[in-house]
Scaffold this active site. Structure first.
Site, PDB file in Angstrom:
ATOM      1  N   TYR A 142     -10.167  24.445  42.116  1.00 22.62           N
ATOM      2  CA  TYR A 142      -9.188  25.527  42.284  1.00 22.62           C
ATOM      3  C   TYR A 142      -9.087  26.396  41.033  1.00 22.62           C
ATOM      4  O   TYR A 142      -8.714  27.557  41.110  1.00 22.62           O
ATOM      5  CB  TYR A 142      -7.798  24.941  42.576  1.00 22.62           C
ATOM      6  CG  TYR A 142      -7.506  24.704  44.028  1.00 22.62           C
ATOM      7  CD1 TYR A 142      -8.296  23.849  44.783  1.00 22.62           C
ATOM      8  CD2 TYR A 142      -6.424  25.327  44.646  1.00 22.62           C
ATOM      9  CE1 TYR A 142      -8.012  23.609  46.114  1.00 22.62           C
ATOM     10  CE2 TYR A 142      -6.132  25.094  45.973  1.00 22.62           C
ATOM     11  CZ  TYR A 142      -6.926  24.240  46.703  1.00 22.62           C
ATOM     12  OH  TYR A 142      -6.640  24.009  48.012  1.00 22.62           O
ATOM     13  N   LYS A 190     -15.633  11.462  45.592  1.00 26.77           N
ATOM     14  CA  LYS A 190     -16.965  11.588  46.199  1.00 26.77           C
ATOM     15  C   LYS A 190     -17.970  11.203  45.121  1.00 26.77           C
ATOM     16  O   LYS A 190     -18.846  11.988  44.739  1.00 26.77           O
ATOM     17  CB  LYS A 190     -17.153  13.036  46.719  1.00 26.77           C
ATOM     18  CG  LYS A 190     -18.404  13.258  47.551  1.00 26.77           C
ATOM     19  CD  LYS A 190     -18.377  12.578  48.912  1.00 26.77           C
ATOM     20  CE  LYS A 190     -19.703  12.791  49.647  1.00 26.77           C
ATOM     21  NZ  LYS A 190     -19.777  11.978  50.893  1.00 26.77           N
ATOM     22  N   ASP A 222     -14.946  11.159  52.597  1.00 21.82           N
ATOM     23  CA  ASP A 222     -15.278  11.262  54.026  1.00 21.82           C
ATOM     24  C   ASP A 222     -14.758  10.030  54.764  1.00 21.82           C
ATOM     25  O   ASP A 222     -14.178  10.128  55.851  1.00 21.82           O
ATOM     26  CB  ASP A 222     -16.792  11.469  54.241  1.00 21.82           C
ATOM     27  CG  ASP A 222     -17.665  10.526  53.426  1.00 21.82           C
ATOM     28  OD1 ASP A 222     -17.139   9.799  52.556  1.00 21.82           O
ATOM     29  OD2 ASP A 222     -18.886  10.516  53.653  1.00 21.82           O
ATOM     30  N   ASP A 246      -5.674  18.597  49.035  1.00 17.00           N
ATOM     31  CA  ASP A 246      -5.272  19.688  49.924  1.00 17.00           C
ATOM     32  C   ASP A 246      -5.656  19.348  51.362  1.00 17.00           C
ATOM     33  O   ASP A 246      -4.852  19.456  52.283  1.00 17.00           O
ATOM     34  CB  ASP A 246      -5.972  20.979  49.471  1.00 17.00           C
ATOM     35  CG  ASP A 246      -5.656  22.154  50.388  1.00 17.00           C
ATOM     36  OD1 ASP A 246      -4.472  22.316  50.735  1.00 17.00           O
ATOM     37  OD2 ASP A 246      -6.589  22.888  50.765  1.00 17.00           O
ATOM     38  N   ASP A 250      -3.102  17.750  54.730  1.00 13.78           N
ATOM     39  CA  ASP A 250      -2.906  18.382  56.048  1.00 13.78           C
ATOM     40  C   ASP A 250      -3.182  17.375  57.160  1.00 13.78           C
ATOM     41  O   ASP A 250      -2.481  17.330  58.175  1.00 13.78           O
ATOM     42  CB  ASP A 250      -3.854  19.588  56.237  1.00 13.78           C
ATOM     43  CG  ASP A 250      -3.232  20.907  55.788  1.00 13.78           C
ATOM     44  OD1 ASP A 250      -2.387  20.879  54.872  1.00 13.78           O
ATOM     45  OD2 ASP A 250      -3.592  21.965  56.353  1.00 13.78           O
TER      46      ASP A 250
END
Ligand code: IPM
Ligand code: MG
Length: 357
Positions: A142, A190, A222, A246, A250
């Protein structure tokens, strides 16, 4: 006691939902004998329209002078075509960074009364779950270098870079380990592909030696996305980078029945914080009195507890939200058969009324 609260309504449904949070805080003030002084400030698209920039300096000053900040949401189609530095979202990233709020706490808890709104089968979600996602908020992709280039043949390319220092990982890691005392902490990365994730994992492994009370594990992002829907009860606290947090928050929000349910607290090294729902400005339903104010009101509860140290008052707000659900009151996003459909302000009234009783 007197408290100064900065309020940034923002764009879209932001002003509607912040008005309900203010209403509920006023009810809390009356009931418990506190005086909340609200100082309003502009940020996002409305700030671009009024001041020519998404984050006016005055807004940062108002926040810094407060005991805690309530933020609605920013953004909307009107400002989508603006260059990056003028986008409403740049204001949001700017305020998080200007206030040094590196740890974003996003609690995903299934209210018993909303079990019917949870998209998971009862045998998976039955009995509820209570997950705290700790998202790194002021670093990573970001905030990394980004740009565009055109080569000699006129071919355009673009890049965004992810960079994390060990210091940035350690401070958010410590926040997560502290929250996970006597519980499980899952660090999501990851590390099979990304170098930043490999450093992330090394730092977390150093930290876990200092927190023997925490049952620590690592998980690839994942797999974490899959495990959240396969068996959400396996998680207590999740700590992860800015972008993974982020996305996973959600997903976790939807498990609670609606993205309109998830509050958040963004904190630095002290108790000062900025409190915002994790959902966006929902321009499609803005101005229609249809938005669910629960995430915003639950964010105000987090402000009471964390920044003002008023845990009884915070619990009263959370209880009032449950009570409104228990009475069968629902906004459109969580509506189910046999319930009473309420608009944004009527839901706020119901919650505020239950605090007064
Ligand atoms: C969030 C939002 C923001 C983010 C957007 C609006 C910039 O999605 O708070 O989760 O990505 O951080
Ligand atoms: Mg998001």
């Amino acid at each position: 006691m007197k408290y100064n609260i900065a309020v940034i309504p923002g764009d879209g449904i932001g002003p509607e939902i912040t008005a309900e949070a203010v209403k509920v805080l006023e009810a809390v003030g009356e009931k418990f004998g506190h005086e909340f002084r609200f100082a309003y400030a502009d940020m996002g698209g409305c700030a671009v329209d009024k001041h020519g920039v998404p984050l006016p300096e005055e807004t940062v000053a108002v926040c810094k002078a407060s005991d805690g900040v309530l933020l609605g949401a920013v953004g909307g189609p009107k400002w989508d075509k603006l260059p990056g530095h003028l986008r409403p979202e740049t204001g949001l990233l700017g305020i998080r960074s200007a206030l040094g709020l590196f740890a974003n706490l996003r609690p995903a808890k299934l209210f018993g009364e909303l079990a019917a709104a949870c998209p998971l089968k009862p045998e998976i979600a039955g009995g509820g779950f209570d997950i705290m996602i700790v998202r790194e908020l002021t670093g990573g992709i970001y905030f990394g270098e980004r740009g565009r280039e055109t080569d000699a043949n006129g071919m355009e390319s673009a890049f965004d870079t992810e960079r994390y220092s060990a210091y940035e990982i350690e401070r958010v890691g410590r926040a997560a380990f502290r929250l996970a005392q006597a519980k499980r902490l899952c660090s999501v990365d990851k590390a099979n592909v990304l170098e930043t994730s490999r450093l992330w994992r090394e730092v977390m492994h150093r930290l876990k030696e200092e927190y023997p009370d925490v049952e620590y594990s690592d998980m690839l992002v994942d797999n974490a996305a899959m495990q959240l829907v396969r068996d959400p009860k396996q998680f207590d606290v999740i700590v992860t980078s800015n972008m993974f947090g982020d996305i996973l928050s959600d997903e976790a929000a939807m498990l609670t029945g609606s993205i309109g349910m998830l509050p958040s607290a963004s904190l630095g090294s002290g108790t000062f914080g900025l409190y915002e729902p994790i959902h966006g400005s929902a321009p499609d339903i803005a101005g229609q009195n249809r938005a669910n104010p629960a995430a915003m009101i639950l964010s105000a509860a987090m402000l009471l507890r964390i920044s003002l140290g008023l845990s009884g008052e915070a619990a009263a707000v959370e209880h009032a939200v449950s009570e409104a659900f228990a009475k069968g009151f629902r906004t459109a996003d969580i509506m189910s058969e046999g319930c009473v459909l309420l608009g944004t302000s009527e839901m706020g009234n119901a919650i505020a009324a239950s605090i007064n009783t």
